[in-house]
Scaffold this motif. Structure first.
Motif, mmCIF file in Angstrom:
data_model
loop_
_atom_site.group_PDB
_atom_site.id
_atom_site.type_symbol
_atom_site.label_atom_id
_atom_site.label_comp_id
_atom_site.label_asym_id
_atom_site.label_seq_id
_atom_site.Cartn_x
_atom_site.Cartn_y
_atom_site.Cartn_z
ATOM 1 N N ARG A 259 3.884 -9.494 3.655
ATOM 2 C CA ARG A 259 5.063 -9.106 2.876
ATOM 3 C C ARG A 259 5.659 -7.806 3.404
ATOM 4 N NH1 ARG A 259 6.274 -6.108 -1.753
ATOM 5 N NH2 ARG A 259 7.920 -7.027 -3.063
ATOM 6 N N ASN A 260 4.812 -6.860 3.786
ATOM 7 C CA ASN A 260 5.307 -5.592 4.338
ATOM 8 C C ASN A 260 6.118 -5.826 5.609
ATOM 9 O OD1 ASN A 260 4.151 -4.016 2.331
ATOM 10 N ND2 ASN A 260 2.245 -3.701 3.467
ATOM 11 N N ARG A 261 5.647 -6.720 6.472
ATOM 12 C CA ARG A 261 6.373 -7.007 7.713
ATOM 13 C C ARG A 261 7.706 -7.700 7.415
ATOM 14 N NH1 ARG A 261 1.182 -7.911 9.951
ATOM 15 N NH2 ARG A 261 1.274 -10.166 9.729
ATOM 16 N N LEU A 262 7.688 -8.589 6.406
ATOM 17 C CA LEU A 262 8.922 -9.275 6.032
ATOM 18 C C LEU A 262 9.953 -8.274 5.514
ATOM 19 C CD1 LEU A 262 10.597 -11.813 5.478
ATOM 20 C CD2 LEU A 262 9.374 -12.059 3.296
ATOM 21 N N LEU A 263 9.503 -7.334 4.685
ATOM 22 C CA LEU A 263 10.412 -6.312 4.154
ATOM 23 C C LEU A 263 10.935 -5.404 5.270
ATOM 24 C CD1 LEU A 263 8.520 -5.391 0.867
ATOM 25 C CD2 LEU A 263 10.751 -6.501 1.040
#
Length: 566
Positions: A259-263
């Protein structure tokens, strides 16, 4: 949960159906270890797949591995099948793995059929619209698209008999099991099914229910949702349209990293699309190590200096990698005058020993080899190691920690290393074990562990150990000459950012076994040929060496001209 009776093996490429053997292994692994994350229908479909005749199962495997889900039956040509392709297709239709008459849109028709096959189909339409019958395929498709044709079965598109088109069913199920096997959707079926995994040997890692990355079906669904969001971003969809569909924070460190990479990526897209507000919001919500610097740089460009200063001050107190530290220092230096604060103290320029040698230009070989030949001697041998030696010493000493079976680290038996190796929490989740390994450096035990691991694990894949390069003699010389305190410092830095710090080591190492001072029985040497300069990550390593008292130098090589002068 059903456990597999034995550890799976890979297929032999001499078997013409080796790809089917590998697919069987994948399906069996998921069915054995993730059965509780599948619905009853999905479990039944996997059982149905394994019950198919060999030819039908092999053909379906080939189709699943290809791009798209629509296929012309006349184009399916796999001589290794024990039955004709048409018989296998009939079997797959009977078992509802293939749809025999799918609806085809205009794009589908143009992808499946050649221009020569399409021109007779649209000849009358071209004449009615006063378009040349020789219209190129792309222009023909563009012209027809304006008419908004409805999807039809293939026989409704053509007036004459045409090859049958079939559509693979349950592609979503195949994507789901691919995700549970690989731990990502970046890797394709060919990464496993069409490779000879037998050429590589892998560490045996116990796989238990507790070590699974996915503990609940909802976590698989969350990953798939994030993957769809990323695909939408990659397709150019506006970040503000994707933002509402980003899943909420999850109590799963592995998924949280995804999720951090997606954000991080959503923030990049938002900034490019002129939506600074959303970019800042996305980066503030992301825990990715790159997000904070991007947030600060954007705030600075927006002249929101007070916000940037406050965030930078909080971030400065944390443990940062060298690249983060360098980026933060540059931002603070620019912000300080605007905030009426004193400029941060400029880091002391490291003392880097430099030597220049002038050598005859060799007919072949690299500048590093030329420097090695010049610098080496019987009493002080030099080796070309670059990023291999220190990484190998670390990998051998910490082997059991690297291959610790914790959630989200290993998904299947064919990992070169843990899947979370470059994630921000890689070390934190293993901190106690790493501390125990590093404590061995205070005794002679570390040498025994490295020797034993080198012999016991010979040839097994490890992301830190390049077996063809690292020899027993080289390891022994390194352990004799490099003080354990220096190894500890190097290993500590390596772990502050594994992705960044596994590279940038000097090209050569010179050992001086009979040197008087223990801390000067070796020297790392970075080689630079004519016109070559130090890169940022190499400068950071050299600065670190200076801080830690680790002997290092830069050797600048100059070539003699034809007349013998430099």
């Amino acid at each position: 949960m059903r456990q597999m009776r034995s550890y799976p093996t890979t297929a032999d490429l001499e078997n013409p159906l080796y790809y089917l053997e590998n697919m069987n292994t994948l399906v069996d692994w998921v069915a054995a270890h993730h059965s509780d994350l599948l619905t009853e229908f999905e479990r039944a479909r996997l059982a149905s797949f394994r019950a198919l005749p060999v030819a039908a199962r092999a053909l379906l495997t080939r189709m699943v591995m290809r791009t798209g889900d629509l296929f012309r039956v006349d184009k399916l040509n796999y001589p290794e099948l024990p039955q004709p392709e048409t018989d296998a297709v009939a079997e797959l239709i009977a078992e509802q793995w293939l749809e025999p008459a799918p609806l085809l849109g205009l794009e589908d028709v143009f992808r499946l059929f050649t221009l020569a096959e399409l021109r007779p189909l649209f000849a009358d339409w071209l004449a009615q619209n006063r378009l040349p019958k020789s219209l190129p395929k792309a222009q023909l498709r563009e012209a027809l698209a304006a008419t908004l044709p409805e999807p039809e079965p293939v026989h409704r598109w053509f007036d004459q008999p045409v090859p049958q088109v079939v559509q693979v069913q349950d592609m979503a199920l195949f994507d789901r099991i691919r995700l549970m096997f690989f731990g990502n959707l970046r890797q394709s079926w060919t990464d496993f099914v069409l490779v000879e995994l037998g050429v590589q040997q892998f560490e045996t890692v116990p796989f238990t229910p507790e070590s699974r990355a996915f503990q609940h079906r909802a976590e698989v669904d969350s990953y798939l949702q994030m993957h769809q969001c990323r695909e939408r971003l990659d397709a150019g969809e506006a970040a503000e349209e994707v933002w509402p569909d980003i899943s909420a924070p999850v109590d799963n460190s592995w998924l949280a990293s995804r999720r951090n990479r997606l954000l991080l990526e959503l923030g990049r897209q938002a900034e490019r699309q002129g939506n600074s507000k959303l970019a800042l919001q996305a980066w503030a919500a992301s825990g990715h190590r790159e997000a904070r610097l991007k947030q600060l740089r954007l705030l600075e460009r927006l002249k929101r200096f007070e916000e940037a200063w406050a965030i930078a001050g909080q971030w400065q107190t944390g443990k940062l990698s060298d690249a983060e530290t360098q980026g933060l220092e540059r931002i603070l230096k620019r912000l300080a005058p605007k905030m009426g604060a004193p400029k941060p103290q400029v880091p002391t320029k490291p003392l880097i020993r430099e030597i220049t040698v002038t050598l005859p230009k060799p007919d072949s070989g690299t500048v590093e080899q030329a420097a090695l030949a010049h610098l080496t001697s019987e009493s002080a041998p030099v080796f070309y190691v670059e990023n291999t030696l220190i990484n190998a010493l670390f990998g051998l000493l910490c082997w059991r920690v690297i291959f610790k079976p914790i959630a989200g680290a290993f998904f299947h038996p064919f990992h070169i290393g843990p899947a979370d190796l470059t994630r921000e929490d890689f070390v934190a989740r293993r901190q106690t074990e790493f501390d125990q390994c590093f404590a061995l450096l205070e005794t002679e035990a570390y040498r025994r562990i490295i020797r034993e691991t080198f012999k016991a694990k010979q040839g097994l894949a490890n992301p830190f150990v390049a077996w063809p390069v690292v020899t027993e003699d080289l390891l022994e010389l390194a352990m004799e000459c490099i003080p354990p305190a220096h190894l500890r410092a190097l290993f500590d830095r390596l772990l502050t950012n594994v992705k960044e710090h596994r590279s940038g080591f000097p090209d050569l190492i010179r050992f001086i076994p009979n040197g008087e001072a223990p801390e000067h029985r070796y020297e790392m040497i970075e080689v630079k040929g004519p016109g070559d300069r130090l890169q940022d990550h190499q400068r950071r390593w050299l600065a670190f060496f200076d801080q830690q008292g680790i002997p290092a130098s830069v050797c600048y090589v100059r070539w003699q001209d034809a007349g013998g002068s430099s």
